[in-house]
Design an enzyme around this catalytic site. Structure first.
Site, short mmCIF file in Angstrom:
data_model
loop_
_atom_site.label_atom_id
_atom_site.label_comp_id
_atom_site.label_asym_id
_atom_site.label_seq_id
_atom_site.Cartn_x
_atom_site.Cartn_y
_atom_site.Cartn_z
N GLU A 68 52.24 33.12 2.76
CA GLU A 68 52.59 34.45 2.27
C GLU A 68 54.04 34.39 1.79
O GLU A 68 54.95 34.13 2.58
CB GLU A 68 52.42 35.47 3.40
CG GLU A 68 52.55 36.91 2.98
CD GLU A 68 52.36 37.84 4.17
OE1 GLU A 68 52.97 38.93 4.13
OE2 GLU A 68 51.65 37.49 5.13
N ASP A 128 59.29 46.32 6.93
CA ASP A 128 59.80 45.13 7.60
C ASP A 128 60.85 45.46 8.64
O ASP A 128 61.66 46.38 8.48
CB ASP A 128 60.38 44.16 6.56
CG ASP A 128 59.29 43.52 5.72
OD1 ASP A 128 58.50 42.74 6.29
OD2 ASP A 128 59.21 43.80 4.52
#
Length: 259
Positions: free
Chosen positions: A48, A59
């Site tokens: 990824e 995040d």
């Protein structure tokens, strides 16, 4: 090798997929490529590749630092896709591009889809694009990976299943990415809830960092995503770049042994 075939092969061998997240071209392109080769050598099954963004809402603290690091280096979606093409030439791992939606919208959906295909990107994750809007990108012929959370309703789970994705990214806990302890039984119940609706493979992410966590979800999830734990190694060894790839390879080996 594309994602569906790789996951099917692993399922036949009763292995979990080890999915590694790494920020594109950070600390620099050549070292990042060395790190990706090391992840592949260490047993990583899918890669990824993150695109740095100024406001990475999904995040946690560690990965957020890498977004800002990349932005300071002048990295953006175009450069991320250029780097993805280098990754495609350097390794055999199925390649998933992780990008927030605003840079995609600014680039234009047609151009983004074409550049993804040219770079050899196998699938795309857009964490801030709601499930009911993923059709905007699905119409471009891209393989899209939907994200679900423990709070996802049955109708949202059905919406993800209806996309017929290569896999579903199951966020392990409410909140953002990061290394943490995980409520094992709650997560297993959540995965079973998704499994009752969808036959797609399930990858568990957000908070996976230790071998015992991989062991705990073996047989429940089809894969685990490792991100913040790898990012912490990159931060620790940035000043000793000759050692960095080897440390990433060792971490992948330790996690893969229990998959």
């Amino acid at each position: 090798m594309e994602i569906r075939n790789r996951l099917a092969q692993l399922r036949e061998k009763e292995e979990m997929a080890l999915i590694a997240f790494i920020m594109a071209a950070v600390p620099d392109e050549d070292l990042c490529l060395d790190c990706i080769r090391a992840l592949e050598q260490g047993g990583c099954d899918l890669l990824e590749l993150g695109v740095p963004f100024t406001d990475p809402l999904a995040d946690g603290e560690v990965i957020e630092r890498f977004h800002h690091w990349g932005v300071r280096l002048g990295l953006n979606l175009k450069r991320g896709l250029d780097f993805a093409a280098r990754v495609r030439a350097a390794c055999q791992l199925p390649l998933i591009l992780f990008s927030y939606y605003n840079p995609i919208l600014q680039m234009g959906l047609d151009r983004f889809a074409g550049d993804c295909r040219s770079a050899g990107v196998d699938a795309v994750i857009v964490p801030d694009l709601p499930l009911d809007e993923l059709g905007r990108l699905a119409g471009q012929g891209l393989e899209l990976i939907p994200m679900l959370a423990p709070s996802s309703t049955l109708s949202r789970i059905q919406m993800a299943a209806d996309l017929d994705p290569a896999f579903i990214y199951c966020v392990s806990v409410r909140g953002v990415t990061g290394v943490r302890s995980l409520p094992e039984m709650e997560i297993k119940d959540y995965l079973q809830k998704v499994r009752r609706v969808s036959t797609a493979p399930l990858a568990l992410g957000f908070g996976i960092s230790q071998p015992e966590q991989v062991r705990a979800f073996r047989g429940q999830a089809d894969g685990v995503v490792i991100g913040s734990a790898l990012a912490q190694i990159i931060e620790e060894y940035e000043s000793r770049p000759a050692l960095l790839p080897g440390m990433l390879e060792k971490r992948c080996q330790a996690l893969k042994l229990l998959s």
